[in-house]
Write a protein that holds these residues in place. Structure first.
Motif, PDB file in Angstrom:
ATOM      1  N   SER A 435       0.845  -1.205   0.000  1.00 53.18           N
ATOM      2  CA  SER A 435       0.000   0.000   0.000  1.00 53.18           C
ATOM      3  C   SER A 435       0.878   1.252   0.000  1.00 53.18           C
ATOM      4  CB  SER A 435      -0.925   0.006   1.227  1.00 53.18           C
ATOM      5  OG  SER A 435      -0.165   0.051   2.415  1.00 53.18           O
ATOM      6  N   ARG A 436       0.373   2.302  -0.651  1.00 51.74           N
ATOM      7  CA  ARG A 436       1.073   3.589  -0.700  1.00 51.74           C
ATOM      8  C   ARG A 436       0.096   4.711  -0.375  1.00 51.74           C
ATOM      9  NH1 ARG A 436       6.113   3.408  -2.592  1.00 51.74           N
ATOM     10  NH2 ARG A 436       6.803   1.526  -3.707  1.00 51.74           N
ATOM     11  N   THR A 437       0.587   5.731   0.299  1.00 51.66           N
ATOM     12  CA  THR A 437      -0.223   6.876   0.701  1.00 51.66           C
ATOM     13  C   THR A 437       0.358   8.152   0.093  1.00 51.66           C
ATOM     14  OG1 THR A 437      -0.793   5.793   2.796  1.00 51.66           O
ATOM     15  CG2 THR A 437      -1.141   8.170   2.669  1.00 51.66           C
ATOM     16  N   ARG A 438      -0.522   8.955  -0.496  1.00 51.17           N
ATOM     17  CA  ARG A 438      -0.106  10.257  -1.075  1.00 51.17           C
ATOM     18  C   ARG A 438      -0.935  11.353  -0.419  1.00 51.17           C
ATOM     19  NH1 ARG A 438      -2.083  13.266  -5.295  1.00 51.17           N
ATOM     20  NH2 ARG A 438      -3.479  11.545  -5.875  1.00 51.17           N
ATOM     21  N   ARG A 439      -0.253  12.370   0.114  1.00 46.85           N
ATOM     22  CA  ARG A 439      -0.936  13.478   0.780  1.00 46.85           C
ATOM     23  C   ARG A 439      -1.492  14.430  -0.271  1.00 46.85           C
ATOM     24  NH1 ARG A 439      -1.956  13.729   6.390  1.00 46.85           N
ATOM     25  NH2 ARG A 439      -2.381  15.878   6.977  1.00 46.85           N
ATOM     26  N   ILE A 440      -2.810  14.731  -0.208  1.00 44.87           N
ATOM     27  CA  ILE A 440      -3.435  15.671  -1.141  1.00 44.87           C
ATOM     28  C   ILE A 440      -3.425  17.071  -0.533  1.00 44.87           C
ATOM     29  CG2 ILE A 440      -5.555  16.238  -2.376  1.00 44.87           C
ATOM     30  CD1 ILE A 440      -6.198  13.252  -2.400  1.00 44.87           C
ATOM     31  N   ASN A 441      -3.918  17.202   0.681  1.00 44.74           N
ATOM     32  CA  ASN A 441      -3.887  18.472   1.412  1.00 44.74           C
ATOM     33  C   ASN A 441      -3.912  18.134   2.897  1.00 44.74           C
ATOM     34  OD1 ASN A 441      -6.687  18.074   2.132  1.00 44.74           O
ATOM     35  ND2 ASN A 441      -7.216  18.775   0.062  1.00 44.74           N
ATOM     36  N   ASP A 442      -4.182  19.154   3.717  1.00 40.19           N
ATOM     37  CA  ASP A 442      -4.156  18.938   5.166  1.00 40.19           C
ATOM     38  C   ASP A 442      -5.243  17.989   5.632  1.00 40.19           C
ATOM     39  OD1 ASP A 442      -2.031  20.607   5.315  1.00 40.19           O
ATOM     40  OD2 ASP A 442      -3.189  22.382   5.937  1.00 40.19           O
ATOM     41  N   ARG A 443      -6.312  17.834   4.847  1.00 39.70           N
ATOM     42  CA  ARG A 443      -7.447  17.037   5.302  1.00 39.70           C
ATOM     43  C   ARG A 443      -7.678  15.777   4.492  1.00 39.70           C
ATOM     44  NH1 ARG A 443     -12.435  19.022   7.122  1.00 39.70           N
ATOM     45  NH2 ARG A 443     -12.552  16.805   7.620  1.00 39.70           N
ATOM     46  N   GLU A 444      -6.922  15.581   3.389  1.00 40.40           N
ATOM     47  CA  GLU A 444      -7.193  14.437   2.523  1.00 40.40           C
ATOM     48  C   GLU A 444      -5.903  13.694   2.149  1.00 40.40           C
ATOM     49  OE1 GLU A 444     -11.250  15.233   0.064  1.00 40.40           O
ATOM     50  OE2 GLU A 444      -9.412  16.063  -0.797  1.00 40.40           O
ATOM     51  N   GLU A 445      -6.069  12.372   2.020  1.00 43.15           N
ATOM     52  CA  GLU A 445      -4.986  11.500   1.554  1.00 43.15           C
ATOM     53  C   GLU A 445      -5.539  10.559   0.496  1.00 43.15           C
ATOM     54  OE1 GLU A 445      -2.239  11.111   5.611  1.00 43.15           O
ATOM     55  OE2 GLU A 445      -3.570   9.459   4.987  1.00 43.15           O
ATOM     56  N   ALA A 446      -4.666  10.136  -0.411  1.00 42.23           N
ATOM     57  CA  ALA A 446      -5.025   9.142  -1.427  1.00 42.23           C
ATOM     58  C   ALA A 446      -4.252   7.856  -1.139  1.00 42.23           C
ATOM     59  CB  ALA A 446      -4.698   9.654  -2.825  1.00 42.23           C
ATOM     60  N   ILE A 447      -4.958   6.752  -1.015  1.00 44.77           N
ATOM     61  CA  ILE A 447      -4.337   5.457  -0.699  1.00 44.77           C
ATOM     62  C   ILE A 447      -4.528   4.522  -1.873  1.00 44.77           C
ATOM     63  CG2 ILE A 447      -4.491   3.399   0.741  1.00 44.77           C
ATOM     64  CD1 ILE A 447      -5.392   6.742   2.190  1.00 44.77           C
ATOM     65  N   THR A 448      -3.460   3.836  -2.242  1.00 45.09           N
ATOM     66  CA  THR A 448      -3.501   2.809  -3.283  1.00 45.09           C
ATOM     67  C   THR A 448      -2.965   1.507  -2.696  1.00 45.09           C
ATOM     68  OG1 THR A 448      -3.141   4.432  -5.030  1.00 45.09           O
ATOM     69  CG2 THR A 448      -2.732   2.123  -5.574  1.00 45.09           C
ATOM     70  N   ALA A 449      -3.766   0.447  -2.794  1.00 45.98           N
ATOM     71  CA  ALA A 449      -3.362  -0.874  -2.304  1.00 45.98           C
ATOM     72  C   ALA A 449      -3.347  -1.842  -3.478  1.00 45.98           C
ATOM     73  CB  ALA A 449      -4.324  -1.360  -1.225  1.00 45.98           C
ATOM     74  N   THR A 450      -2.260  -2.625  -3.591  1.00 46.32           N
ATOM     75  CA  THR A 450      -2.113  -3.587  -4.676  1.00 46.32           C
ATOM     76  C   THR A 450      -1.822  -4.963  -4.088  1.00 46.32           C
ATOM     77  OG1 THR A 450      -1.238  -1.883  -6.156  1.00 46.32           O
ATOM     78  CG2 THR A 450      -0.846  -4.174  -6.774  1.00 46.32           C
ATOM     79  N   ALA A 451      -2.651  -5.957  -4.467  1.00 53.30           N
ATOM     80  CA  ALA A 451      -2.467  -7.338  -4.006  1.00 53.30           C
ATOM     81  C   ALA A 451      -2.036  -8.202  -5.185  1.00 53.30           C
ATOM     82  CB  ALA A 451      -3.758  -7.869  -3.402  1.00 53.30           C
ATOM     83  N   ARG A 452      -1.012  -9.023  -4.997  1.00 49.61           N
ATOM     84  CA  ARG A 452      -0.467  -9.883  -6.047  1.00 49.61           C
ATOM     85  C   ARG A 452      -0.568 -11.349  -5.641  1.00 49.61           C
ATOM     86  NH1 ARG A 452       2.618  -5.216  -6.209  1.00 49.61           N
ATOM     87  NH2 ARG A 452       2.990  -4.386  -8.315  1.00 49.61           N
TER      88      ARG A 452
END
Length: 509
Positions: A435-452
């Motif tokens: 999983s990876r987390t990217r900060r969008i702003n002070d109140r939001e984050e974008a999470i991407t999870a990849t299962a193999r």
């Protein structure tokens, strides 16, 4: 003069009692209901050296009660009896008091009771010649056989001699078997059929399930066994045995028995004048004793089975909020022993094999983790079960050709009818989650999870999204479910493929 000889065997003559004494040597019928150790986890194996469960023991005895004041002795009760719980029913006479006479006849207790007193030492040399001489017990109550003879201090049976200690009588208060005594008063002599019921420490039981996966892992053949463990010095022959599933509230009214310890001594040999008038014999000096090690009680394991016959299957009964599992035929609950009986005969059940890895948003970004393998079963009749399942260990095997190979091992908590069991049986090196987390702003984050999935077959995969308190998912690439208050991603990963989940997370202010 009567003598008690302590050597390879221990023989004792009962002391003569002046008062009216009636002894019941054994019950005519006995039932043993075992409760699990309250603090032992479902997957934790029974420790035969330290059984912390207890049993409700019910005995039926036929007793001849004399007229007037008398003492009734019930021999052969459990050594771990809690005497305050003993209930005697069926006596026509009044019961004025009861006592647990459980200080048993043993080398340790005999040494302690005659400490500093003369005994007779019966000595046999390597050629089989025997002679007797006077000695004085000088051992501590820990039970080491240290004696003083005319030659000095010695350790019995150390070196080239085999020693037996002869006692002039049985010290008062020692019993060859654990005994409960009660005082009675009857207007006339009578015969009574008495029921004695009590609780005793030193028992335990464990359920264990064996799940043999069918091809495709969508169904399995399931069997279950119950292990009965008796750590007491008393065994119960042809007992009606039962076990209780669940955790009843039990207030401990006294400390559990202390674990047995043993004093270990070593011999230092030096030649002295031979007591037999022949070859020189050694005198044994007593060095300082090393720390006393714990003595482990080894349990004999007895597996009940009948060749070419179906196994004896335990029957389930309701006991309030608990479940009683009764063995339908008499069985021996041996002292210091274990026995297995079938809880459930082989039956075909439906199940699911799930790979599970959760996303912890607060964890390190980009970390890859192996999925955990879970066995999922619904305890319903339509899926082949539909009965109360007691907690226990679960072994999973897979049929490969003629061999059943182990797949994993886990544990299951108590499951009532209608509940679902999720049993974790190991980790998969073939299915991983990143999983990876990217900060969008002070109140939001974008999470991407990849299962193999590196297997050559598809797998069912689940991932719970562990969110911080107050956070919520505002959008996701796929529809998410809910489990324990957190979003749940459930998907099938194709053979040799991968799947991804993306979502936006709104953080609390």
């Amino acid at each position: 003069m009567r003598r008690i000889v302590l050597g390879a065997a221990l023989m004792a003559a009962a002391p003569i009692q002046a008062q009216q004494m009636v002894t019941s040597p054994a019950p005519t019928k006995v039932a043993v209901t075992i409760y699990r150790a309250p603090d032992r986890d479902a997957g934790q194996a029974i420790d035969p050296a330290w059984l912390r469960g207890y049993a409700l023991i019910s005995e039926e005895r036929e007793v001849a009660i004399p007229a007037g004041d008398a003492t009734i002795r019930f021999e052969g009760v459990a050594a771990g009896m809690m005497a305050e719980t003993a209930l005697v029913e069926g006596l026509g006479a009044g019961v004025s008091e009861k006592n647990l006479d459980a200080e048993l006849l043993s080398p340790r207790n005999l040494y302690a009771r005659v400490f500093g007193r003369p005994v007779t030492l019966r000595r046999t040399d390597a050629k089989g010649h025997t002679r007797e001489e006077e000695a004085i017990i000088r051992s501590a109550p820990d039970g080491a056989a240290i004696v003083q003879t005319r030659a000095g201090f010695e350790i019995a049976s150390c070196g080239g001699l085999k020693d037996a200690i002869a006692y002039d009588g049985l010290p008062e208060g020692l019993n060859a078997r654990p005994t409960l005594s009660i005082a009675t008063h009857a207007a006339s002599a009578q015969k009574a059929r008495v029921r004695l019921t009590y609780l005793a420490w030193g028992f335990d039981w464990q359920a264990h399930y064996v799940v043999k996966l069918a091809p495709g892992a969508q169904a399995a053949e399931m069997t279950a066994w119950v292990t009965l463990a008796n750590g007491d010095t008393t065994g119960f022959a042809q007992a009606q045995a039962a076990v209780v599933g669940g955790k009843p509230k039990f207030e401990q009214s006294r400390e559990e028995p202390a674990q047995t310890q043993e004093l270990v001594l070593h011999c230092q040999l030096s030649p002295v004048q031979a007591p037999f008038g022949g070859e020189a014999m050694p005198v044994f000096a007593v060095p300082p004793a090393p720390p006393a090690p714990v003595v482990a009680m080894m349990a004999d394991v007895v597996v009940t089975a009948r060749k070419r016959m179906a196994p004896v299957v335990v029957k389930e009964e309701v006991l309030g909020d608990l479940r009683l599992y009764r063995v339908p035929m008499p069985t021996n609950v041996a002292a210091h022993g274990q026995k297995q009986v079938a809880l459930m005969a082989a039956r075909r059940v439906k199940l699911g094999l799930i790979h599970r890895a959760d996303v912890d948003v607060a964890a390190q970004d980009g970390e890859s983790q192996r999925a955990r393998i879970r066995l999922r079963m619904a305890n319903r009749k339509v899926d082949g079960l539909g009965l109360a399942l007691p907690a226990g260990g679960v072994a999973v095997v897979q049929q490969v050709g003629a061999a059943a190979l182990p797949v994993g091992e886990g544990a299951m908590a108590d499951k009532a009818v209608g509940e679902t069991a999720n049993i974790e049986i190991g980790a998969s090196p073939q299915v991983r989650l990143e999983s990876r987390t990217r900060r969008i702003n002070d109140r939001e984050e974008a999470i991407t999870a990849t299962a193999r999935n590196a297997n050559r077959w598809p797998v069912h995969f689940e991932s719970q999204q562990l969110l911080p308190d107050g956070a919520r998912v505002v959008s996701a690439s796929v529809k998410l479910g809910q489990q324990d208050g957190h979003p749940l991603w459930a998907v099938t990963i194709p053979a040799g493929g991968k799947v991804s989940l993306s979502y936006r997370l709104q953080l609390p202010r």
